[in-house]
Design a protein around this motif. Structure first.
Motif, PDB file in Angstrom:
ATOM      1  N   GLN A  25       0.830  -1.197   0.000  1.00 23.01           N
ATOM      2  CA  GLN A  25       0.000   0.000   0.000  1.00 23.01           C
ATOM      3  C   GLN A  25       0.872   1.257   0.000  1.00 23.01           C
ATOM      4  O   GLN A  25       1.977   1.251   0.541  1.00 23.01           O
ATOM      5  CB  GLN A  25      -0.886   0.032   1.243  1.00 23.01           C
ATOM      6  N   ASN A  29      -2.351   5.149   2.412  1.00 22.51           N
ATOM      7  CA  ASN A  29      -3.284   4.030   2.583  1.00 22.51           C
ATOM      8  C   ASN A  29      -2.819   3.033   3.642  1.00 22.51           C
ATOM      9  O   ASN A  29      -3.346   1.927   3.726  1.00 22.51           O
ATOM     10  CB  ASN A  29      -3.501   3.322   1.245  1.00 22.51           C
ATOM     11  N   LYS A 102      -2.247   5.063  -6.924  1.00 24.83           N
ATOM     12  CA  LYS A 102      -2.684   5.867  -5.774  1.00 24.83           C
ATOM     13  C   LYS A 102      -2.919   4.993  -4.546  1.00 24.83           C
ATOM     14  O   LYS A 102      -2.857   5.469  -3.422  1.00 24.83           O
ATOM     15  CB  LYS A 102      -3.957   6.640  -6.114  1.00 24.83           C
ATOM     16  N   LYS A 103      -3.188   3.697  -4.766  1.00 23.23           N
ATOM     17  CA  LYS A 103      -3.460   2.780  -3.655  1.00 23.23           C
ATOM     18  C   LYS A 103      -2.269   1.889  -3.313  1.00 23.23           C
ATOM     19  O   LYS A 103      -2.050   1.575  -2.148  1.00 23.23           O
ATOM     20  CB  LYS A 103      -4.658   1.894  -4.000  1.00 23.23           C
TER      21      LYS A 103
END
Length: 141
Positions: A25, A29, A102-103
């Motif tokens: 991650q 996150n 983004k994650k």
């Protein structure tokens, strides 16, 4: 009787030569390692969801026949219940990579005997139960 929310998820235990694929991650996150998978959408069955998520998150293609249900987790909190279906696969097409930058920072293979310290608590719980041969487990958060 009080109502509560229930969510249904599917996750992948992709194994290759004694190793398992984990997603790292991004820091916003949590920065931990997790498994490929996600929420089963209203129009999907679990296997269809996992095939979609595997492509979206890790750039790999799976076949329905290669997926085997190996564990069910019932996780609960004061506000919700979550049922997570864990499927194992040994075959896939593609080169695993993070497609949702983004994650997830990247994907990495780890030995089931040497997992990273920054593994989510849920994944650590499930892999322990899976390695013990348990088909079902429970946990609270």
């Amino acid at each position: 009787m009080a109502k509560f929310a229930v969510s249904l998820k599917a996750r992948l235990l992709l194994q290759d030569h004694g190793k398992i694929l984990l997603l790292k991650q991004t820091k916003p996150n949590g920065g931990n390692y997790s498994l490929v998978g996600g929420t089963i959408e209203r129009k999907e069955f679990a296997i269809q969801s996992l095939i979609r998520e595997s492509w979206e998150e890790a750039g790999i293609k799976l076949a329905e026949d290669d997926l085997e249900l190996v564990h069910v987790l019932h996780k609960k909190s004061n506000r919700a219940h979550r049922i997570v279906l864990y499927f194992r696969a040994y075959h896939y097409i593609g080169s695993p990579q993070s497609r949702e930058k983004k994650k997830f920072e990247n994907v990495e293979w780890f030995s089931l005997k040497q997992l990273p310290p920054k593994l989510t608590g849920t994944v650590r719980h499930v892999l322990k139960a899976y390695n013990a041969g348990l088909m079902y487990s429970e946990m609270e958060n």
